[in-house]
Design an enzyme around this catalytic site. Structure first.
Site, PDB file in Angstrom:
ATOM      1  N   GLY A 120      49.417  17.943  61.587  1.00 16.23           N
ATOM      2  CA  GLY A 120      49.609  18.837  60.451  1.00 16.23           C
ATOM      3  C   GLY A 120      48.444  19.793  60.270  1.00 16.23           C
ATOM      4  O   GLY A 120      48.629  20.965  59.928  1.00 16.23           O
ATOM      5  N   ASP A 121      47.239  19.296  60.507  1.00 11.90           N
ATOM      6  CA  ASP A 121      46.060  20.160  60.413  1.00 11.90           C
ATOM      7  C   ASP A 121      46.107  21.242  61.490  1.00 11.90           C
ATOM      8  O   ASP A 121      45.727  22.394  61.249  1.00 11.90           O
ATOM      9  CB  ASP A 121      44.779  19.335  60.567  1.00 11.90           C
TER      10      ASP A 121
ATOM     11  N   THR B 189      56.781  21.290  56.665  1.00 13.70           N
ATOM     12  CA  THR B 189      56.835  20.818  58.043  1.00 13.70           C
ATOM     13  C   THR B 189      57.894  19.726  58.156  1.00 13.70           C
ATOM     14  O   THR B 189      58.046  18.884  57.276  1.00 13.70           O
ATOM     15  CB  THR B 189      55.464  20.297  58.507  1.00 13.70           C
TER      16      THR B 189
ATOM     17  N   GLN C 126      46.420  13.339  49.340  1.00  9.14           N
ATOM     18  CA  GLN C 126      45.924  13.125  47.988  1.00  9.14           C
ATOM     19  C   GLN C 126      47.035  13.151  46.940  1.00  9.14           C
ATOM     20  O   GLN C 126      46.820  12.753  45.792  1.00  9.14           O
ATOM     21  CB  GLN C 126      44.868  14.178  47.628  1.00  9.14           C
TER      22      GLN C 126
END
Length: 325
Positions: free
Chosen positions: A256-257, A223, A173
């Site tokens: 990533g989640d 990350t 987003q």
């Protein structure tokens, strides 16, 4: 530690076209395109940032609270998440809209044509976190993930006004948000999650340097793809954690989640930032080895064997006592 995760809830409808889109397009007729592709395969998969993170946390036994909006078609998905340890009682069900949906067709050259239906996700802005806190007896942390932009801002401002620690995690987003919105989401966050590209974009859009951002957040978690993760705190040396060895690289979607699910679970266990990042990297490795964001399994013995190989026995002994059977 009670952790609520706000974010999108969606289903992905993924189709495969055996030909090439380019062969079906007529250069001088692109202004009147009318095409239908006969596809060979359809995969319907559960997804959405909030749901993906909660699924991983549920597997690790940390009982996450999912906060988001879905449609009346959420029943089967809800049962799946509950079966895997997720508290879904704070999901708002729209009376008029379907659950958000991503519909995508991929051709033989891996080109894609897709559409994203926001649907019930737009109603996430109507959720008040205080009701969630009252239901569960208080919240220790709210992770604010990619969702309806107005919902993200409302949840952040409510956390700030009520003194609830929050993590800023706006991921995809960020592309549609301006500097003012990003500054609202970042300022005062206990944790800020971003990848390397998002890190630069945050700094460019806000006008804040990396040092100025560390003045405003407690911990910044970046990350680094195949290189793992770096954790920065003001006045402290960075913590760098590498990835566990992959057995296969099947699909990067949702990696990533998976990392966030492991990291937040580590926070819930109280094992410290380095251990939390190691758990996150191990879980992310399981995700990349599997097709689909919620199709991986967590078998305790297998997980701990690979975790020990990657991070050593001292780290494993600390994590092992928290990981359920």
């Amino acid at each position: 530690m009670r952790i609520a995760v706000t974010g999108s809830i969606a289903t992905d409808h993924l189709m495969t076209f055996p030909g090439r889109f380019a062969d079906q397009l007529v250069a001088d007729q692109l202004h009147t395109v009318s095409l239908s592709f006969l596809v060979d395969a359809l995969d319907v998969r559960r997804g959405g940032v909030g749901a993906n993170i909660c699924y991983g946390m549920g597997l690790l036994g940390t009982s996450p609270i999912l906060v988001g909006a879905a449609g009346n078609d959420f029943g089967e998905y809800r049962a799946w998440l509950q079966r895997h340890g997720v508290d879904t009682a704070s999901v708002r069900i729209s009376e008029v809209l379907h659950t958000a949906r991503f519909i995508c067709t991929t051709d033989a050259d891996h080109n894609q044509i897709g559409s994203f239906y926001t649907g019930a996700m737009s109603e996430a802005r109507l959720i008040e976190l205080q009701h969630v806190a009252d239901r569960v007896g208080g919240l220790d942390l709210v992770s604010i993930g990619a969702d309806d932009p107005e919902a993200m801002i409302r949840h952040t401002e409510e956390c700030r006004s009520r003194g609830i620690p929050f993590a800023a995690d706006f991921s995809q987003q960020i592309a549609r948000m301006d500097g003012d919105d990003i500054r609202v989401l970042v300022d005062g966050a206990a944790y800020l999650f971003n990848n390397e590209y998002e890190k630069g974009l945050i700094e460019t859009k806000t006008g804040w340097s990396a040092e100025e951002i560390l003045d405003r957040v407690g911990t910044r978690v970046t990350t680094l793809g195949a290189s793992g993760v770096r954790i920065d705190r003001k006045g402290e040396p960075p913590i760098v954690v590498g990835c566990a060895e992959e057995q296969a690289k099947v699909d990067p979607t949702g990696v990533g989640d998976g990392f966030r699910a492991g990291f937040l679970s580590g926070l819930a266990w109280g094992v410290g930032l380095e251990r939390a990042a190691q758990v996150g990297c191990m879980l992310a490795t399981l995700v990349i080895e599997t097709l689909g964001t919620q199709e991986y399994e967590l078998r305790r013995t297998h997980f701990m064997e690979r975790f020990t190989k990657a991070y050593g026995e001292d780290a494993a002994s600390e994590v092992r006592r928290h990981l359920g059977a």
